[in-house]
Design a protein around this motif. Structure first.
Motif, short mmCIF file in Angstrom:
data_model
loop_
_atom_site.label_atom_id
_atom_site.label_comp_id
_atom_site.label_asym_id
_atom_site.label_seq_id
_atom_site.Cartn_x
_atom_site.Cartn_y
_atom_site.Cartn_z
N ASP A 125 0.80 -1.22 0.00
CA ASP A 125 0.00 0.00 0.00
C ASP A 125 0.84 1.27 0.00
N GLU A 150 -9.45 -9.49 6.76
CA GLU A 150 -9.79 -8.85 5.49
C GLU A 150 -8.61 -8.03 4.97
N GLU A 151 -7.92 -7.32 5.86
CA GLU A 151 -6.78 -6.50 5.46
C GLU A 151 -5.69 -7.36 4.81
N CYS A 152 -5.38 -8.48 5.42
CA CYS A 152 -4.35 -9.36 4.89
C CYS A 152 -4.76 -9.92 3.52
N MET A 153 -6.01 -10.35 3.39
CA MET A 153 -6.48 -10.91 2.11
C MET A 153 -6.41 -9.85 0.99
N THR A 154 -6.79 -8.64 1.32
CA THR A 154 -6.79 -7.57 0.32
C THR A 154 -5.38 -7.24 -0.14
N LYS A 155 -4.45 -7.12 0.78
CA LYS A 155 -3.07 -6.78 0.43
C LYS A 155 -2.38 -7.93 -0.30
N SER A 157 -3.83 -10.11 -2.12
CA SER A 157 -4.43 -10.17 -3.46
C SER A 157 -3.80 -9.17 -4.41
N LYS A 158 -3.50 -7.97 -3.92
CA LYS A 158 -2.85 -6.95 -4.75
C LYS A 158 -1.48 -7.44 -5.22
N TRP A 182 -13.83 -12.38 1.80
CA TRP A 182 -12.83 -11.35 1.51
C TRP A 182 -11.96 -11.75 0.32
N ALA A 185 -13.75 -11.68 -3.12
CA ALA A 185 -14.06 -10.30 -3.51
C ALA A 185 -12.89 -9.66 -4.24
N ASN A 186 -11.70 -10.23 -4.10
CA ASN A 186 -10.50 -9.64 -4.71
C ASN A 186 -9.92 -10.48 -5.85
#
Length: 222
Positions: A125, A150-155, A157-158, A182, A185-186
């Motif tokens: 990020d 959720e934060e870990c999954m989102t990062k 995934s990026k 989560w 969703a990504n």
């Protein structure tokens, strides 16, 4: 007499310098020998503070056999595999295919030499070009995020989106069943029947996710 005034004869000094140089070289060669000896056969204990939990031998064999079939299907020396936060798979996958990188926060795994890539999923990020030298390089990515949030999954995934060579790259996630909303969703993933097991029983129910029929490769290798 002051110690600073003590000098050695030139020939004695030359012998001393030669001895020190040889000792330094021996120590360096021994360090390299031990590093080369360690390689993929290195054994590390889990660090629970880093949320490390090693897979069982059965799970490692199942994933290794499935990947062997995938690699054979692609039949390309340029086929590259990335392992994110699942270091206990490294030795198994390395036996299957040479082109593999292990992405880990834990610096102990630098023992794996040039296959090791130090990374911190939180850094994605703060830097748009994070791990840019590895962008669009991998045909198969296996990830086991260290935290069920959720934060870990989102990062994570990026990072994975950046690492995959193309939209055709195969993705496998092993994580707690709780992360499903989560994760999907990504990334274009679905839950598989295959359930990874660990050397130690964990309280969370672990499952696998993939963007292809991973169960087909697992079931055909039983």
């Amino acid at each position: 007499m002051d110690n600073d005034d003590i000098t050695l004869p030139a020939d004695t000094l030359a012998i001393l310098n030669e001895f020190l140089a040889e000792r330094s070289k021996r120590e360096h060669d021994e360090e390299q020998r031990m590093l080369n000896k360690t390689g993929k056969d290195a054994h590390f204990e889990e660090d629970w503070q880093l949320s490390q939990f090693w897979y069982s031998d059965r799970t490692k064999r199942a994933i290794g056999d499935a990947l062997a079939k995938l690699v054979k299907e692609h039949n390309s020396s340029d086929f590259r595999i990335a392992l994110l936060s699942c270091p206990s798979l490294y030795a198994t996958i390395k036996d299957v295919h040479e082109q593999v990188n292990i992405f880990e926060y834990d610096q102990r795994f630098a023992a794996y030499g040039t296959d090791f890539v130090h990374y911190d999923f939180n850094a994605v990020d703060s830097c748009s070009d994070y791990l840019v030298e590895h962008h669009k390089r991998y045909d198969l990515i296996i990830a086991d995020p260290p935290f069920l949030s959720e934060e870990c999954m989102t990062k994570m995934s990026k990072i994975i989106i950046n690492l995959q060579r193309s939209s055709a790259s195969k993705l496998v996630f092993c994580s707690g069943e709780v992360v499903e909303p989560w994760l999907v969703a990504n990334l274009p993933l679905h839950k598989c029947n295959f359930r990874p097991e660990h050397e130690r029983n964990l309280g969370n129910e672990f499952v696998s996710f993939a963007n292809f029929n991973f169960d087909h490769y697992i079931e055909n290798n039983k």
